[in-house]
Design a protein around this motif. Structure first.
Motif, mmCIF file in Angstrom:
data_model
loop_
_atom_site.group_PDB
_atom_site.id
_atom_site.type_symbol
_atom_site.label_atom_id
_atom_site.label_comp_id
_atom_site.label_asym_id
_atom_site.label_seq_id
_atom_site.Cartn_x
_atom_site.Cartn_y
_atom_site.Cartn_z
ATOM 1 N N ILE A 1 -18.276 -4.264 -3.449
ATOM 2 C CA ILE A 1 -18.081 -3.531 -2.196
ATOM 3 C C ILE A 1 -16.790 -3.964 -1.515
ATOM 4 O O ILE A 1 -15.989 -3.128 -1.083
ATOM 5 N N GLY A 2 -16.567 -5.268 -1.400
ATOM 6 C CA GLY A 2 -15.346 -5.761 -0.760
ATOM 7 C C GLY A 2 -14.094 -5.328 -1.500
ATOM 8 O O GLY A 2 -13.111 -4.895 -0.892
ATOM 9 N N SER A 3 -14.124 -5.425 -2.833
ATOM 10 C CA SER A 3 -12.962 -5.022 -3.635
ATOM 11 C C SER A 3 -12.691 -3.531 -3.502
ATOM 12 O O SER A 3 -11.544 -3.099 -3.387
ATOM 13 N N THR A 4 -13.759 -2.743 -3.529
ATOM 14 C CA THR A 4 -13.610 -1.294 -3.408
ATOM 15 C C THR A 4 -13.044 -0.914 -2.044
ATOM 16 O O THR A 4 -12.142 -0.074 -1.956
ATOM 17 N N LEU A 5 -13.564 -1.524 -0.993
ATOM 18 C CA LEU A 5 -13.022 -1.253 0.340
ATOM 19 C C LEU A 5 -11.543 -1.592 0.405
ATOM 20 O O LEU A 5 -10.740 -0.834 0.961
ATOM 21 N N TYR A 6 -11.173 -2.721 -0.171
ATOM 22 C CA TYR A 6 -9.775 -3.134 -0.129
ATOM 23 C C TYR A 6 -8.882 -2.151 -0.893
ATOM 24 O O TYR A 6 -7.868 -1.695 -0.382
ATOM 25 N N VAL A 7 -9.274 -1.833 -2.126
ATOM 26 C CA VAL A 7 -8.436 -0.959 -2.966
ATOM 27 C C VAL A 7 -8.351 0.444 -2.377
ATOM 28 O O VAL A 7 -7.261 1.032 -2.286
ATOM 29 N N GLY B 1 -13.831 -9.492 4.006
ATOM 30 C CA GLY B 1 -15.133 -9.679 3.379
ATOM 31 C C GLY B 1 -15.027 -10.533 2.127
ATOM 32 O O GLY B 1 -15.849 -11.423 1.889
ATOM 33 N N LEU B 2 -14.005 -10.293 1.320
ATOM 34 C CA LEU B 2 -13.812 -11.091 0.109
ATOM 35 C C LEU B 2 -13.446 -12.534 0.443
ATOM 36 O O LEU B 2 -13.906 -13.469 -0.228
ATOM 37 N N VAL B 3 -12.646 -12.714 1.470
ATOM 38 C CA VAL B 3 -12.313 -14.081 1.898
ATOM 39 C C VAL B 3 -13.582 -14.798 2.361
ATOM 40 O O VAL B 3 -13.809 -15.965 2.017
ATOM 41 N N ALA B 4 -14.408 -14.110 3.126
ATOM 42 C CA ALA B 4 -15.663 -14.710 3.582
ATOM 43 C C ALA B 4 -16.553 -15.090 2.398
ATOM 44 O O ALA B 4 -17.183 -16.155 2.393
ATOM 45 N N LEU B 5 -16.616 -14.231 1.394
ATOM 46 C CA LEU B 5 -17.410 -14.541 0.203
ATOM 47 C C LEU B 5 -16.853 -15.764 -0.531
ATOM 48 O O LEU B 5 -17.611 -16.625 -0.992
ATOM 49 N N ALA B 6 -15.536 -15.840 -0.644
ATOM 50 C CA ALA B 6 -14.922 -16.974 -1.339
ATOM 51 C C ALA B 6 -15.171 -18.276 -0.585
ATOM 52 O O ALA B 6 -15.557 -19.283 -1.180
ATOM 53 N N VAL B 7 -14.977 -18.242 0.722
ATOM 54 C CA VAL B 7 -15.196 -19.453 1.522
ATOM 55 C C VAL B 7 -16.674 -19.843 1.492
ATOM 56 O O VAL B 7 -17.018 -21.010 1.282
ATOM 57 N N ARG C 1 -7.300 -0.520 8.253
ATOM 58 C CA ARG C 1 -8.536 -1.144 8.770
ATOM 59 C C ARG C 1 -9.548 -1.327 7.651
ATOM 60 O O ARG C 1 -10.219 -2.346 7.574
ATOM 61 N N MET C 2 -9.666 -0.347 6.762
ATOM 62 C CA MET C 2 -10.594 -0.457 5.646
ATOM 63 C C MET C 2 -10.140 -1.558 4.684
ATOM 64 O O MET C 2 -10.958 -2.358 4.223
ATOM 65 N N ALA C 3 -8.841 -1.587 4.407
ATOM 66 C CA ALA C 3 -8.313 -2.616 3.514
ATOM 67 C C ALA C 3 -8.532 -4.008 4.101
ATOM 68 O O ALA C 3 -8.919 -4.938 3.393
ATOM 69 N N GLU C 4 -8.310 -4.135 5.402
ATOM 70 C CA GLU C 4 -8.510 -5.428 6.047
ATOM 71 C C GLU C 4 -9.973 -5.840 6.016
ATOM 72 O O GLU C 4 -10.304 -7.000 5.783
ATOM 73 N N LEU C 5 -10.872 -4.887 6.231
ATOM 74 C CA LEU C 5 -12.297 -5.167 6.169
ATOM 75 C C LEU C 5 -12.687 -5.676 4.782
ATOM 76 O O LEU C 5 -13.399 -6.676 4.658
ATOM 77 N N GLY C 6 -12.207 -5.005 3.734
ATOM 78 C CA GLY C 6 -12.499 -5.448 2.380
ATOM 79 C C GLY C 6 -11.939 -6.822 2.087
ATOM 80 O O GLY C 6 -12.609 -7.682 1.506
ATOM 81 N N LEU C 7 -10.693 -7.063 2.509
ATOM 82 C CA LEU C 7 -10.051 -8.350 2.266
ATOM 83 C C LEU C 7 -10.758 -9.472 3.013
ATOM 84 O O LEU C 7 -11.043 -10.529 2.439
#
Length: 153
Positions: free
Chosen positions: A107-113, A130-136, A122-128
């Motif tokens: 979901i995060g990758s799809t939002l970003y791409v 979200g992915l940063v939050a998952l990584a942390v 805004r969508m790209a930032e939300l995805g990015l």
């Protein structure tokens, strides 16, 4: 012991995959800009944490300490063979596990791409984010589980 090691390895793999996705997604953006990124975050005029956030964090911390005495009782309850053999609970847990682990990265990758290719910042930032939050979160979980020695809270 073996299950704990397997969970740790899966958490590490999840964190590494997330970091890989982030590194692949961010580098084309930096190249497209043609300049070095500004190390300062963009100012939105809003603070990162508000007093209400700090109150919520403190409340969760106090509640976590407060339920510690009930922790072993709860652990024994959920490990009960009758509860473990319940097919509805077992299938529900498997469904949530399958959606959460790869689903959140997808979901995060799809939002970003989609946001990046469609020009929706805004969508790209939300995805990015979200992915940063998952990584942390994945990294902290891996470190804490290894340090504390518990597979689950």
């Amino acid at each position: 012991m073996g299950q704990h090691l397997l969970n740790g390895m899966l958490s590490l793999r999840f964190a590494l995959c997330t970091l890989l996705v982030l590194s692949l997604g961010v580098s084309p953006v930096l190249e497209a800009q043609g300049t070095e990124p500004d190390p300062r975050p963009p100012s939105t005029g809003k603070p990162l944490f508000t007093p209400l956030d700090l109150i919520a964090f403190g409340s969760f911390a106090v509640l976590t300490v407060a339920i510690t005495p009930a922790d072993q009782k709860l652990a024994n309850f959920v490990q009960d063979s009758g509860l473990q053999s319940n097919t509805v609970i077992s299938r529900s847990a498997a469904f949530v596990r399958e959606i959460a682990t790869p689903g959140s990265v997808i979901i995060g990758s799809t939002l970003y791409v989609v946001g990046r290719t469609g020009g929706n910042e805004r969508m790209a930032e939300l995805g990015l984010l979200g992915l940063v939050a998952l990584a942390v979160g994945g990294g902290l979980t891996f470190l804490l589980k290894g340090t504390i020695g518990r597979a689950r809270p």
